[in-house]
Write an enzyme that holds these catalytic residues in place. Structure first.
Site, PDB file in Angstrom:
ATOM      1  NE  ARG A  10      -3.867  -1.711   0.184  1.00 42.46           N
ATOM      2  CZ  ARG A  10      -3.972  -2.434  -0.628  1.00 42.46           C
ATOM      3  NH1 ARG A  10      -3.114  -2.600  -1.967  1.00 42.46           N
ATOM      4  NH2 ARG A  10      -5.462  -3.064  -0.978  1.00 42.46           N
ATOM      5  CG  HIS A  48      -2.902   0.213  -7.269  1.00 36.44           C
ATOM      6  ND1 HIS A  48      -3.371   0.814  -6.391  1.00 36.44           N
ATOM      7  CD2 HIS A  48      -2.455  -1.023  -6.366  1.00 36.44           C
ATOM      8  CE1 HIS A  48      -3.220  -0.121  -4.753  1.00 36.44           C
ATOM      9  NE2 HIS A  48      -3.152  -0.774  -5.331  1.00 36.44           N
TER      10      HIS A  48
END
Length: 319
Positions: free
Chosen positions: A234, A282
């Site tokens: 993350r 991502h």
């Protein structure tokens, strides 16, 4: 538990095309109704599928029983300050796990085989073989986070011959992997690793953990020079100014970042142009509706048969 096949499911997502999910649900569970707006079906909604849902979008649903997170992490769920007090289920999918392991193996191999250096040479039309490329068994890969994704990546790296160590909050045992745990184990973990792969969940305890405090505890020199960092967990795990500083000071030799504090990564971020940084958008383990929807439906059906839910999130730990 009062669910039945006619119950309504709320899809509360941002940043994704909801029609893909609707199409897959129509195939997997044609008797169930999937809605994007709870206003007209509040009493009927038993389940919610969420990804970065809007604040308060799950509030006021009197019969909501289960929240399903449509991603490997659940920190996005807790950004909503009005989360109902019902079970939150993490997605654990063989497809998602394999995608993450593919990404980790790709990036570890790329760093081990000096991919960044050779791409830079190609851009300058330089023909030079670096004969100091270490073999896999000479390189220690350390994995921060030994959940489902971390364990699978560790096992696949072991199959390629890498020395693998891991760190987790609690003690874990993985065949062929040296494991460390807790605050006391983190220092021992860091001192031996050549490539660090971060797959930690984002919690209040792990926020900003990839910082100068961590980098200063890593060894100065190994078979690849200074250590390498790969973060596919993350964005909130990393202190981006500290990463840039560690690169410029030679504490890190290279980094791969798939996640960022702000996404999309702002165009003026110095990470874009740093010569020792590899950026992916991502994309390490994108959730596939085609793969995930049948598993969610199976979970709902087993729950309605009275079987316990799997992969329930610990609200206190937030993962």
């Amino acid at each position: 538990m009062t669910g039945n096949a006619s119950d309504t499911i709320l899809l509360a997502v941002t940043g994704w095309d909801p029609e893909i999910w609707r199409t897959e649900f129509a195939k997997a569970a044609p008797s169930r109704k999937l809605v994007l707006d709870a206003d007209t079906d509040k009493e009927k909604i038993r389940y919610a599928l969420v990804w970065k849902q809007r604040q308060g979008s799950l509030a006021g649903l009197p019969n909501l029983e289960v929240i399903f997170s449509l991603g490997a992490g659940v920190d996005h769920v807790f950004h909503d300050q009005q989360i109902p007090d019902v079970p939150i289920v993490r997605i654990v999918s063989p497809d998602l796990t394999m995608r993450m392991s593919e990404y980790v193996v790709w990036q570890v191999l790329d760093h081990q085989r000096l991919g960044l250096r050779y791409r830079q040479q190609q851009s300058q039309r330089i023909w030079h073989e670096d004969r100091r490329q270490p073999a896999a068994h000479e390189v220690t890969v350390g994995i921060l986070g030994l959940g489902v994704l971390g364990r699978d990546a560790a096992q696949k790296l072991r199959m390629l011959g890498f020395r693998v160590s891991g760190w987790s909050r609690r003690l874990q045992t993985i065949e062929g992997v040296t494991t460390h745990f807790g605050k006391d184990g983190l220092k021992d973990f860091l001192k031996d690793v050549d490539i660090v792969v971060c797959l930690l969940p984002l919690t209040p305890e792990t926020k900003g953990i990839l910082s100068m405090t961590i980098f200063a505890q890593m060894k100065a020199e190994g078979p690849l020079g200074a250590p390498t960092l790969i973060n596919a967990g993350r964005g909130g795990l990393q202190n981006e100014p500290d990463i840039l500083s560690a690169l410029d000071r030679g504490m890190l030799s290279a980094v791969t970042l798939d996640v960022f504090n702000k996404e999309p990564l702002p165009k003026d971020s110095p990470l874009w142009t740093h010569p020792q940084v590899m950026i992916t958008p991502h994309a390490a383990a994108s959730s596939s509706p085609q793969a995930l929807v049948p598993e969610i439906v199976a979970q709902i059906e087993s729950y309605e048969r009275g079987e316990p839910l799997k992969n329930i999130v610990d609200r206190a730990a937030q993962y």
